[in-house]
Design an enzyme around this catalytic site. Structure first.
Site, PDB file in Angstrom:
ATOM      1  NE  ARG A 146      27.596 -46.262  27.046  1.00  0.00           N
ATOM      2  CZ  ARG A 146      28.474 -47.004  26.373  1.00  0.00           C
ATOM      3  NH1 ARG A 146      28.103 -48.153  25.843  1.00  0.00           N
ATOM      4  NH2 ARG A 146      29.716 -46.593  26.193  1.00  0.00           N
ATOM      5  NE  ARG A 174      29.509 -47.349  18.139  1.00  0.00           N
ATOM      6  CZ  ARG A 174      29.766 -47.774  19.364  1.00  0.00           C
ATOM      7  NH1 ARG A 174      28.792 -47.937  20.227  1.00  0.00           N
ATOM      8  NH2 ARG A 174      31.003 -48.041  19.738  1.00  0.00           N
ATOM      9  CG  HIS A 234      24.851 -52.532  20.974  1.00  0.00           C
ATOM     10  ND1 HIS A 234      24.342 -52.441  22.252  1.00  0.00           N
ATOM     11  CD2 HIS A 234      26.180 -52.688  21.122  1.00  0.00           C
ATOM     12  CE1 HIS A 234      25.324 -52.536  23.124  1.00  0.00           C
ATOM     13  NE2 HIS A 234      26.451 -52.691  22.464  1.00  0.00           N
ATOM     14  CG  ASP A 262      30.651 -58.486  26.802  1.00  0.00           C
ATOM     15  OD1 ASP A 262      29.912 -58.763  25.829  1.00  0.00           O
ATOM     16  OD2 ASP A 262      31.517 -57.593  26.766  1.00  0.00           O
ATOM     17  CD  GLU A 319      24.663 -55.992  22.260  1.00  0.00           C
ATOM     18  OE1 GLU A 319      25.456 -55.938  21.309  1.00  0.00           O
ATOM     19  OE2 GLU A 319      25.003 -55.816  23.446  1.00  0.00           O
TER      20      GLU A 319
HETATM   21  O1  LIG Z   1      30.990 -48.958  24.636  1.00  0.00           O
HETATM   22  P1  LIG Z   1      30.521 -49.513  23.317  1.00  0.00           P
HETATM   23  O2  LIG Z   1      31.574 -49.450  22.223  1.00  0.00           O
HETATM   24  O3  LIG Z   1      29.200 -48.932  22.894  1.00  0.00           O
HETATM   25  O4  LIG Z   1      30.288 -51.074  23.541  1.00  0.00           O
HETATM   26  C1  LIG Z   1      29.437 -51.498  24.543  1.00  0.00           C
HETATM   27  C2  LIG Z   1      29.438 -53.027  24.648  1.00  0.00           C
HETATM   28  O5  LIG Z   1      28.840 -53.559  23.487  1.00  0.00           O
HETATM   29  C3  LIG Z   1      28.608 -54.972  23.555  1.00  0.00           C
HETATM   30  O6  LIG Z   1      27.985 -55.382  22.387  1.00  0.00           O
HETATM   31  C4  LIG Z   1      29.919 -55.687  23.706  1.00  0.00           C
HETATM   32  O7  LIG Z   1      29.700 -57.080  23.798  1.00  0.00           O
HETATM   33  C5  LIG Z   1      30.645 -55.166  24.949  1.00  0.00           C
HETATM   34  O8  LIG Z   1      31.891 -55.789  25.080  1.00  0.00           O
HETATM   35  C6  LIG Z   1      30.812 -53.644  24.852  1.00  0.00           C
HETATM   36  O9  LIG Z   1      31.420 -53.167  26.041  1.00  0.00           O
END
Ligand SMILES: O=P(O)(O)OC[C@H]1O[C@@H](O)[C@H](O)[C@@H](O)[C@@H]1O
Length: 439
Positions: free
Chosen positions: A213, A237, A307, A351, A410
């Site tokens: 994360r 990923r 991202h 978002d 992103e």
């Molecule tokens: O929890 P993940 O799959 O890594 O995604 C995180 C976020 O990623 C973002 O790019 C999305 O717009 C969100 O909606 C999403 O919650």
């Protein structure tokens, strides 16, 4: 029973190997001939299990660490032949200095491979109509092998962030960086004398088969939810990437090139031949280039994203400039379309997919008193995301109140902005992150 494992070659042991595999895969399991004889056998190392001299099982190992075609004849199972074959494959892999191994296990046999340390990556998928699970094993000497091939004295070195989670640490006169080999995921970019620019959660998990994360997860070949039953943000990923090259570039920069190709487990999720590369260049700026090559004979469409999670002093005192007057789809409100008036400011869950935008974004962080510029090419949309208080609680890998110190800007091609890549052609998505001069 006197069990022995012999290393075999396709040429010399052709009849024995084809008989074993015909009996188990084609006759017993109904695998089509065209799938079974996939053209990779001549270059593979083969293993035969012998019981009192009779061939009862086999396996093969490909040069890229792919273990496959593990079979034990019916009536000969449950006596250790499978384990002996797998141990022989692992031994051969060590001798050949392979750093990591992967296989597509028939789902019922996942426990067998897990007992030898293989970890599941992603969800089950059908291959020849049989449920399979991709599994990976990072060998204990993985970082030693990577260092022998790719280390640059004083500049670039591999080490383990946790068991089975190798990372590369890069040090340049201007900045340092850390990148996980799994997911080719940037974890840190820190110009000298600055706070880290990327954000990683204190509760992040460093585990084989799981994304971290924070940092820069690579979302590909789809961005966002994807089809039912398929992983959000694509499948690259959470998988191990190959390291293909490292080197030193202009202005004391250091680069690393990661790669990945299609295999049975990717084709089960997305049925195209591809070669994907991420080239990360670390220096006074951070450059990420995601190169998609279509290795097949028909065009394909992708959506994608770098991202990027940025560290901010306080989200409430942070603005994003560069998206003024741009239309966006608001995911929080069911993808309703709206237009950005002025800078983007934050006072709740945000978002948004900003559409038709190619300009730089600047994160203006009043608390840390700095401006981060995100320039890009090959991208026509930008996602701005902060989960805020309630959504943050739904993430087991985010600690309480961390939403205050992170912001995702992103570099993507998402929503309707899908990219078509013709057969044999390539497409490159670039994000260039820098700190504004004089701040
Ligand atoms: O929890 P993940 O799959 O890594 O995604 C995180 C976020 O990623 C973002 O790019 C999305 O717009 C969100 O909606 C999403 O919650």
């Amino acid at each position: 029973m006197s069990l022995q494992i012999e290393i075999a070659s396709w040429e010399r042991h052709f009849a024995t190997l084809t008989n074993l595999r015909r009996t188990v895969f084609i006759e017993e399991q109904g695998v089509p001939e065209a799938l079974e004889w996939d053209g990779l056998d001549a270059a593979a190392i083969h293993f035969i299990a012998l019981d009192d001299g009779n061939a009862i099982g086999c396996a093969r190992l490909l040069a890229d660490g792919h273990i496959g075609r593990m079979a034990v004849l019916p009536g000969c199972r449950g006596k250790g032949a499978g384990r002996a074959l797998l141990n022989a494959v692992l031994h051969a892999a060590r001798q050949r200095h392979l750093g990591w191994l992967y296989l597509n296990a028939q789902a019922h046999a996942a426990g067998f491979y897990a007992r030898s340390g293989f970890q599941p990556v992603g969800a089950e998928f059908p291959d020849a109509d049989i449920p399979h699970l991709r599994m990976e094993l990072v060998m204990e000497h993985h970082t030693d092998i990577l260092n022998q091939q790719f280390a640059i004295a004083g500049r670039l070195e591999f080490m383990d962030a946790a068991a089975g989670v190798p990372v590369v640490e890069i040090t340049t006169p201007h900045a340092s960086a850390r990148i996980a080999v799994q997911g080719a995921q940037l974890l840190e970019w820190q110009p000298n004398g600055q706070q880290p620019v990327l954000w990683v959660s204190r509760a992040a998990l460093y585990q084989p088969g799981k994304g971290v994360r924070g940092g820069v997860p690579v979302c590909w070949p789809w961005f966002g939810a994807g089809e039912a039953g398929k992983p959000a943000h694509g499948f690259v990923r959470t998988r191990m990437w190959e390291v293909r090259e490292t080197g030193q570039g202009m202005a004391d920069s250091v680069f690393i090139r990661f790669g990945m190709k299609d295999d049975e487990s990717t084709r089960a999720l997305w049925d195209y031949a591809f070669d994907l590369e991420l080239i990360v260049t670390v220096g006074a700026a951070l450059k990420m280039e995601l190169v998609t090559r279509n290795a097949g004979t028909t065009a394909f469409e992708i959506s994608e994203g770098l991202h990027t999670y940025f560290r901010v002093g306080n989200i409430r005192h942070t603005r994003v400039l560069g998206l003024e007057n741009t239309e966006y789809l608001d995911k929080v409100l069911g993808f309703v379309r709206d237009t950005q008036i002025g800078a983007v400011r934050f006072s709740g869950e945000t978002d948004r997919v900003y559409v038709d935008t190619t300009t730089d974004c600047v994160i203006d962080d009043a608390e840390l008193n700095r401006k981060i510029r995100v320039a890009k090419s090959g991208s026509t949309s930008t996602v701005v995301w902060n989960p805020w208080i309630e959504k943050e609680k739904s993430f087991a890998d985010m600690a309480a109140d961390e939403y205050r110190e992170m912001l995702c800007v992103e570099t993507v091609n998402a929503g309707d902005a899908r990219v078509t890549v013709a057969a044999g052609a390539a497409h490159t998505l670039v994000a260039l992150v820098s700190l504004e001069a004089g701040v």
